[in-house]
Scaffold this motif. Structure first.
Motif, short mmCIF file in Angstrom:
data_model
loop_
_atom_site.label_atom_id
_atom_site.label_comp_id
_atom_site.label_asym_id
_atom_site.label_seq_id
_atom_site.Cartn_x
_atom_site.Cartn_y
_atom_site.Cartn_z
N LEU A 130 -57.71 51.80 -8.57
CA LEU A 130 -57.43 50.44 -7.80
C LEU A 130 -56.16 50.02 -8.08
CD1 LEU A 130 -60.77 48.75 -7.62
CD2 LEU A 130 -60.09 50.61 -6.13
N PHE A 131 -55.47 49.42 -7.21
CA PHE A 131 -54.18 48.79 -7.09
C PHE A 131 -54.62 47.22 -6.59
CE2 PHE A 131 -49.93 47.08 -6.08
CZ PHE A 131 -49.25 47.36 -7.25
N VAL A 132 -54.47 46.33 -7.63
CA VAL A 132 -55.02 45.05 -7.44
C VAL A 132 -53.99 44.17 -7.54
CG1 VAL A 132 -57.52 45.51 -7.88
CG2 VAL A 132 -55.73 44.40 -9.54
N MET A 133 -54.07 42.98 -6.55
CA MET A 133 -53.10 41.61 -6.54
C MET A 133 -54.00 40.27 -6.23
SD MET A 133 -49.92 43.39 -4.35
CE MET A 133 -48.75 42.04 -4.77
N GLY A 134 -53.29 39.35 -6.94
CA GLY A 134 -53.80 38.19 -6.65
C GLY A 134 -53.03 37.34 -5.49
N ASP A 135 -54.20 36.71 -4.74
CA ASP A 135 -53.59 35.93 -3.50
C ASP A 135 -52.48 35.27 -3.69
OD1 ASP A 135 -55.58 37.60 -2.18
OD2 ASP A 135 -56.90 35.73 -1.98
N ASN A 136 -52.29 34.56 -4.64
CA ASN A 136 -51.28 33.66 -5.30
C ASN A 136 -50.20 34.54 -5.81
OD1 ASN A 136 -49.39 31.63 -6.15
ND2 ASN A 136 -50.83 30.58 -7.10
N ARG A 137 -49.40 35.19 -5.01
CA ARG A 137 -48.53 36.22 -5.51
C ARG A 137 -47.68 35.84 -6.62
NH1 ARG A 137 -49.38 40.21 -1.45
NH2 ARG A 137 -51.86 40.23 -1.64
N GLY A 138 -47.03 34.69 -6.63
CA GLY A 138 -46.21 34.15 -7.40
C GLY A 138 -46.43 33.86 -8.83
#
Length: 266
Positions: A199-207
């Protein structure tokens, strides 16, 4: 009818009643002997409760907490969440848009977040699923096996398999010029295809999210290991389905429509 006739019947009735009464008493005494003492019943009930808690944690639901600001605004630091596991049983796998909890793939966490609670009681409760454990991360799935993620289009949007995402329902706006990660200049990068089973995952608070993008290899890096940005599906504990505490923030967590138009990788 004479008194002599009545006498034997009365005597017979008394004799018949005697054994029945004795039999009833024997049953009561036998029943009373089967009851466990209160302390034994308490231990038995506690044991059953612990077994049930372990089974629930292992197969159905587990509690976790949000350790940072990386998933704001939907999930904030110290929120308590519940993760359900049946969705990923058998052939089920995480889907784009799911908010998932997964074990540290290696080097993603440090300090207290990596080791979890230090209290002996909290550790025991964590083992049986009654207290949030450390060593895990919570992020949103952006890409699954075969996907290619591109940052960013002219409107500052991520694209998956060529389709731009409307992530406004859940990402945090912080004046950044695109929905990409921190530390990547010009919001100009592409990653993929995502390996199968990853998977490629990211947080919603990108900064403020040390997610998959923080582990991508930059063109000028020499000590980076390609592939560290992907999370093996096997490390996923389950899907976040409810924000349980604090009660004032109780909310059901579902999959947004942002990924509905993304085609499968060709």
């Amino acid at each position: 009818m004479t008194s002599d006739d009545r006498g034997p019947r009365s005597s017979t009735t008394e004799e018949a009643q005697g054994p029945r009464s004795s039999h009833v008493r024997d049953q009561k005494e036998s029943g009373e002997k089967k009851h466990l003492p209160l302390w034994q019943e308490t231990i038995l009930l506690l044991g059953l409760a612990l077994v049930l808690a372990v089974v629930i944690k292992a197969f159905f639901v587990q509690a976790f907490y949000i350790p940072s600001e990386s998933m704001e605004p939907g999930l904030i630091k110290n929120d308590r969440i519940l993760v359900e596991k049946p969705s990923y049983w058998f052939s089920g796998e995480p889907q784009r848009g799911d908010v998932v909890v997964f074990a540290d793939p290696g080097g993603w966490l440090s300090g207290a977040d990596a080791v979890g609670p230090d209290s002996p009681v909290a550790k025991v409760m964590g083992k049986i699923g009654l207290y949030p454990q450390g060593g895990h991360l919570v992020k949103r799935v952006v890409g699954v096996g075969g996907d290619t993620i591109t940052c960013c289009d002219k409107q500052g949007r991520l694209s998956v398999n060529g389709v731009a995402l409307d992530e406004n329902p859940y990402i945090r706006e912080q004046g950044i010029q695109c929905a990409g990660p921190r530390g990547v200049p010009a919001c100009d990068w592409e990653v993929g295809p995502v390996p199968e089973g990853s998977l490629f995952v990211m947080g919603d608070n990108r900064g403020q999210s040390a997610d998959s993008t923080a582990h991508m290899c930059r063109p000028d890096e020499t000590d980076c290991v390609p592939g560290d940005e992907f999370v093996p599906v096997d490390l996923v504990v389950g899907k976040v389905f409810v924000l349980i505490w604090p009660a004032s923030r109780f909310d059901w967590i579902g999959r947004p429509d942002s990924f509905a138009d993304v085609p499968d990788a060709s």
